[in-house]
Design a protein around this motif. Structure first.
Motif, PDB file in Angstrom:
ATOM      1  N   PRO A  33       0.808  -0.832  -0.388  1.00  0.00           N
ATOM      2  CA  PRO A  33       0.574  -0.211   0.107  1.00  0.00           C
ATOM      3  C   PRO A  33       0.810   1.205   0.239  1.00  0.00           C
ATOM      4  O   PRO A  33       2.171   1.053   0.438  1.00  0.00           O
ATOM      5  CB  PRO A  33      -0.435  -0.154   1.325  1.00  0.00           C
ATOM      6  N   TYR A  34       0.538   1.961  -0.781  1.00  0.00           N
ATOM      7  CA  TYR A  34       1.366   3.339  -0.793  1.00  0.00           C
ATOM      8  C   TYR A  34       0.418   4.264  -1.148  1.00  0.00           C
ATOM      9  O   TYR A  34      -0.980   4.610  -1.413  1.00  0.00           O
ATOM     10  CB  TYR A  34       2.177   3.307  -2.054  1.00  0.00           C
ATOM     11  N   ALA A  35       1.572   5.784  -0.960  1.00  0.00           N
ATOM     12  CA  ALA A  35       0.079   7.443  -1.264  1.00  0.00           C
ATOM     13  C   ALA A  35       1.065   8.099  -2.186  1.00  0.00           C
ATOM     14  O   ALA A  35       2.430   7.623  -1.491  1.00  0.00           O
ATOM     15  CB  ALA A  35       0.187   7.524   0.319  1.00  0.00           C
ATOM     16  N   ALA A  36       0.683   8.370  -3.194  1.00  0.00           N
ATOM     17  CA  ALA A  36       1.220   9.594  -3.973  1.00  0.00           C
ATOM     18  C   ALA A  36       1.119  11.280  -2.838  1.00  0.00           C
ATOM     19  O   ALA A  36       0.118  11.578  -2.355  1.00  0.00           O
ATOM     20  CB  ALA A  36       0.654  10.422  -4.776  1.00  0.00           C
ATOM     21  N   VAL A  37       2.531  11.615  -2.909  1.00  0.00           N
ATOM     22  CA  VAL A  37       2.869  13.053  -1.794  1.00  0.00           C
ATOM     23  C   VAL A  37       3.095  14.134  -2.941  1.00  0.00           C
ATOM     24  O   VAL A  37       4.013  14.132  -3.477  1.00  0.00           O
ATOM     25  CB  VAL A  37       3.207  13.027  -0.484  1.00  0.00           C
TER      26      VAL A  37
ATOM     27  N   PHE B 161       8.011   4.128   4.744  1.00  0.00           N
ATOM     28  CA  PHE B 161       8.866   4.518   3.749  1.00  0.00           C
ATOM     29  C   PHE B 161       8.902   5.795   3.152  1.00  0.00           C
ATOM     30  O   PHE B 161       7.792   5.838   2.087  1.00  0.00           O
ATOM     31  CB  PHE B 161       9.726   3.378   2.837  1.00  0.00           C
ATOM     32  N   ILE B 162       9.582   6.755   2.480  1.00  0.00           N
ATOM     33  CA  ILE B 162       9.348   7.875   2.043  1.00  0.00           C
ATOM     34  C   ILE B 162      10.426   8.382   1.037  1.00  0.00           C
ATOM     35  O   ILE B 162      10.833   8.103   0.980  1.00  0.00           O
ATOM     36  CB  ILE B 162       9.205   9.311   3.271  1.00  0.00           C
ATOM     37  N   LYS B 163      10.154   8.088  -0.411  1.00  0.00           N
ATOM     38  CA  LYS B 163      11.393   7.822  -1.028  1.00  0.00           C
ATOM     39  C   LYS B 163      10.501   9.552  -2.045  1.00  0.00           C
ATOM     40  O   LYS B 163       9.357   9.278  -2.303  1.00  0.00           O
ATOM     41  CB  LYS B 163      10.505   7.123  -2.123  1.00  0.00           C
ATOM     42  N   PRO B 164      11.661  10.247  -2.506  1.00  0.00           N
ATOM     43  CA  PRO B 164      11.619  10.826  -3.465  1.00  0.00           C
ATOM     44  C   PRO B 164      11.441  10.121  -4.984  1.00  0.00           C
ATOM     45  O   PRO B 164      11.344   9.130  -4.820  1.00  0.00           O
ATOM     46  CB  PRO B 164      12.967  11.560  -4.178  1.00  0.00           C
ATOM     47  N   ALA B 165      10.311  10.395  -5.869  1.00  0.00           N
ATOM     48  CA  ALA B 165       9.863   9.883  -7.076  1.00  0.00           C
ATOM     49  C   ALA B 165      10.959   9.276  -7.661  1.00  0.00           C
ATOM     50  O   ALA B 165      10.896   8.190  -8.556  1.00  0.00           O
ATOM     51  CB  ALA B 165       8.263  10.345  -7.769  1.00  0.00           C
ATOM     52  N   ASN B 166      12.017  10.396  -8.236  1.00  0.00           N
ATOM     53  CA  ASN B 166      12.808   9.908  -9.365  1.00  0.00           C
ATOM     54  C   ASN B 166      14.028  10.126  -9.282  1.00  0.00           C
ATOM     55  O   ASN B 166      14.683  10.465  -9.676  1.00  0.00           O
ATOM     56  CB  ASN B 166      12.828  11.763 -10.100  1.00  0.00           C
ATOM     57  N   LEU B 167      14.976   9.467  -8.388  1.00  0.00           N
ATOM     58  CA  LEU B 167      16.109   9.202  -7.655  1.00  0.00           C
ATOM     59  C   LEU B 167      16.795   7.970  -7.800  1.00  0.00           C
ATOM     60  O   LEU B 167      17.734   7.729  -8.710  1.00  0.00           O
ATOM     61  CB  LEU B 167      16.652  10.562  -6.485  1.00  0.00           C
ATOM     62  N   GLY B 168      15.890   6.621  -7.185  1.00  0.00           N
ATOM     63  CA  GLY B 168      17.322   6.476  -7.686  1.00  0.00           C
ATOM     64  C   GLY B 168      18.332   5.960  -6.391  1.00  0.00           C
ATOM     65  O   GLY B 168      18.711   7.150  -5.992  1.00  0.00           O
TER      66      GLY B 168
ATOM     67  N   GLY C 176      11.665  12.481   7.307  1.00  0.00           N
ATOM     68  CA  GLY C 176      11.431  12.032   5.947  1.00  0.00           C
ATOM     69  C   GLY C 176      11.033  12.971   4.456  1.00  0.00           C
ATOM     70  O   GLY C 176      11.345  12.995   3.384  1.00  0.00           O
ATOM     71  N   LEU C 177       9.687  13.101   5.486  1.00  0.00           N
ATOM     72  CA  LEU C 177       8.956  14.106   3.642  1.00  0.00           C
ATOM     73  C   LEU C 177      10.280  15.148   3.980  1.00  0.00           C
ATOM     74  O   LEU C 177      10.099  15.666   2.476  1.00  0.00           O
ATOM     75  CB  LEU C 177       7.280  14.911   4.610  1.00  0.00           C
ATOM     76  N   GLU C 178       9.569  15.702   4.458  1.00  0.00           N
ATOM     77  CA  GLU C 178      10.863  17.413   4.512  1.00  0.00           C
ATOM     78  C   GLU C 178      11.816  17.087   3.173  1.00  0.00           C
ATOM     79  O   GLU C 178      12.767  18.109   2.786  1.00  0.00           O
ATOM     80  CB  GLU C 178      11.054  17.964   5.335  1.00  0.00           C
ATOM     81  N   LEU C 179      13.029  16.381   3.677  1.00  0.00           N
ATOM     82  CA  LEU C 179      13.816  15.953   3.396  1.00  0.00           C
ATOM     83  C   LEU C 179      13.579  15.368   1.473  1.00  0.00           C
ATOM     84  O   LEU C 179      13.719  16.119   0.392  1.00  0.00           O
ATOM     85  CB  LEU C 179      14.741  14.428   3.648  1.00  0.00           C
ATOM     86  N   ALA C 180      12.539  14.316   1.433  1.00  0.00           N
ATOM     87  CA  ALA C 180      12.271  13.809   0.242  1.00  0.00           C
ATOM     88  C   ALA C 180      11.782  14.771  -0.857  1.00  0.00           C
ATOM     89  O   ALA C 180      11.809  15.611  -2.422  1.00  0.00           O
ATOM     90  CB  ALA C 180      10.871  13.168   0.260  1.00  0.00           C
ATOM     91  N   ALA C 181      10.707  16.192  -0.059  1.00  0.00           N
ATOM     92  CA  ALA C 181      10.565  17.345  -1.006  1.00  0.00           C
ATOM     93  C   ALA C 181      11.604  18.663  -1.056  1.00  0.00           C
ATOM     94  O   ALA C 181      11.926  19.358  -2.250  1.00  0.00           O
ATOM     95  CB  ALA C 181       9.616  18.451   0.303  1.00  0.00           C
ATOM     96  N   SER C 182      13.355  18.693  -0.556  1.00  0.00           N
ATOM     97  CA  SER C 182      13.941  19.377  -0.882  1.00  0.00           C
ATOM     98  C   SER C 182      14.612  18.624  -2.323  1.00  0.00           C
ATOM     99  O   SER C 182      15.277  18.879  -3.011  1.00  0.00           O
ATOM    100  CB  SER C 182      14.977  18.981   0.121  1.00  0.00           C
ATOM    101  N   LEU C 183      14.321  17.419  -2.621  1.00  0.00           N
ATOM    102  CA  LEU C 183      15.248  17.041  -3.706  1.00  0.00           C
ATOM    103  C   LEU C 183      13.918  16.439  -4.632  1.00  0.00           C
ATOM    104  O   LEU C 183      14.251  16.243  -5.870  1.00  0.00           O
ATOM    105  CB  LEU C 183      15.873  15.233  -3.240  1.00  0.00           C
ATOM    106  N   ASP C 184      12.931  16.680  -4.373  1.00  0.00           N
ATOM    107  CA  ASP C 184      12.054  16.120  -5.783  1.00  0.00           C
ATOM    108  C   ASP C 184      10.276  16.715  -5.714  1.00  0.00           C
ATOM    109  O   ASP C 184       9.850  17.007  -4.288  1.00  0.00           O
ATOM    110  CB  ASP C 184      11.948  14.752  -5.994  1.00  0.00           C
ATOM    111  N   THR C 185       9.995  16.707  -6.155  1.00  0.00           N
ATOM    112  CA  THR C 185       8.206  17.350  -6.231  1.00  0.00           C
ATOM    113  C   THR C 185       7.477  16.252  -6.487  1.00  0.00           C
ATOM    114  O   THR C 185       5.832  16.679  -5.153  1.00  0.00           O
ATOM    115  CB  THR C 185       8.126  18.160  -7.694  1.00  0.00           C
TER     116      THR C 185
END
Ligand SMILES: Nc1ncnc2c1ncn2[C@@H]1O[C@H](COP(=O)(O)OP(=O)(O)O)[C@@H](O)[C@H]1O
Ligand SMILES: [Mg+2]
Length: 378
Positions: free
Chosen positions: A167-171, A199-206, A223-232
């Motif tokens: 299960p996942y959610a888009a942010v 788990f919180i993941k930027p959508a486009n890094l790898g 985790g959300l703040e870190l991901a948001a600093s790297l990807d929209t």
């Protein structure tokens, strides 16, 4: 341009490096590919021309690509300085990054072999350039590369064909960056929807870059703040306790799709983060994975479905979570330009399936040629 003599060797443009976080891995992958294209029967079939994209995204021909490939490490500042002055770039433009045109040697390339990982290489951008140039290239096209790279687009494509996923959610990163009460409400909402750990993941890094595991609200917010600093675009997933299995796929386009034996990634860490992935001795692979045959068969069949779901082709590695206790198997992700170093899963899975590197590479190039012919005839 392709010579009119059909027996003349094909000029293959091997391109590596890139401005993503996986620059150094790409060079090591390219060293394996170059060795395989220069050995045995491939030596008579192909003339290799090497191209290097530096960390700033500038393209270089063999004058810099050859030494970088030989040393198997990124170009040093001295090497870049030398190349910039040899190219006559004025001092005021030497810090400028980005693609600024093809190196002259690129015009002789018959077929491109991109060995680039991550954004601006695995995501359809370079594939778009080759498409515009009307040259065949190994691997997925623009669509398959782009959908395979973006974890949200990928998950939507997997869901559309009914592949099981955790299960996942888009942010939306903007909602995180606004901060305050709306961000706190988002944290609450995600926690009640997915629970902890998540788990919180930027959508486009790898390469696990920017991914965090959260076991409580403050970690989810960080985790959300870190991901948001790297990807929209951000994905938040329910955490599962599971073994990590991988399957290599080749073919597609004009050829039948085939799946390899399975491999397992084993590591001594809470999860497979960047450090564990790239530090010697922190992880190892088991090939073939020691799982029941029915699980291996299910994973192989899901791997083929995953490749088709995102419209990938040529080569891909599909990764799974396997909960041994319940027998559940979820697709985690697809990589459309998987690692190709001598110790990477992709070539090792094929070797264990009876396909040696030289044959694998020859078939990838042939598949790219056949696919281009099929499109030209359409
Ligand atoms: N939902 C999850 N449950 C448990 N572990 C996870 C989950 N998502 C990711 N991980 C861990 O994080 C690692 C990296 O995540 P992944 O989605 O594969 O990102 P990347 O594209 O950077 O490899 C995985 O190999 C796994 O160890
Ligand atoms: Mg992964």
């Amino acid at each position: 341009m392709r010579s009119s003599d059909p027996t003349a060797p094909l000029t293959v443009g091997l391109i590596f490096g890139g401005d993503s976080g996986e620059h150094a891995v790409s060079i090591r992958s390219a060293a394996t590919v170059a060795a395989g294209l220069r050995s045995g029967a491939n030596a008579g079939r192909y003339v290799l021309r090497c191209f290097y994209i530096d960390r700033l995204g500038r393209w270089w021909g063999p004058e810099l690509a050859d030494p970088v490939l030989q040393q198997a490490t990124p170009a040093s500042d001295d090497q870049l300085c030398g190349a910039l002055s040899a190219a006559g770039i004025p001092a005021e433009r030497r810090g400028q990054g980005g693609f600024a045109g093809l190196p002259p040697a690129a015009l002789a390339v018959d077929l491109w072999f991109p060995v680039l990982h991550g954004p601006n290489g695995e995501d359809g951008t370079v594939q778009g350039l080759f498409t515009l140039m009307q040259r065949p290239y190994v691997g997925s096209g623009v669509l398959g590369s782009a959908v395979g790279m973006d974890k949200l687009a990928m998950k939507a494509a997997f869901a559309a064909v009914g592949l099981p996923q955790v299960p996942y959610a888009a942010v939306d990163g903007a909602e995180v960056r606004r901060g305050g009460a709306s961000r706190d409400a988002l944290v609450q909402r995600l926690a009640s929807q997915l629970g902890y750990p998540c788990f919180i993941k930027p959508a486009n890094l790898g390469s696990s870059v920017g991914i965090s595991k959260a076991t409580q609200a403050s970690e989810l917010r960080d985790g959300l703040e870190l991901a948001a600093s790297l990807d929209t675009r951000i994905v938040v997933e329910q955490g599962v306790v599971a073994r990590e299995l991988e399957c290599a796929v080749r073919g597609g386009g004009a050829r039948a799709l085939q799946a390899s034996v399975l491999g397992e990634i084993c590591f001594d860490a809470d999860w497979y983060d960047y450090e564990t992935k790239y530090s010697d001795g922190l992880s190892h692979t088991v090939i073939p994975a020691q799982v029941p045959e029915a699980i291996a068969e299910r994973a192989r069949s899901m791997a083929l479905d995953a490749v088709q779901a995102v419209a990938a082709q040529g080569l891909a590695r599909v990764d799974f979570f396997y909960a041994e206790a319940t027998g559940e198997l979820w697709v985690n992700e697809i990589n459309t330009l998987p690692g190709f170093t001598s110790l990477s899963m992709y070539p090792m899975l094929w070797a264990a399936s009876g396909i040696e590197l030289e044959t694998l590479l020859h078939e990838l190039v042939q598949g790219a040629q056949e696919w281009a012919q099929l499109r030209a005839a359409a």
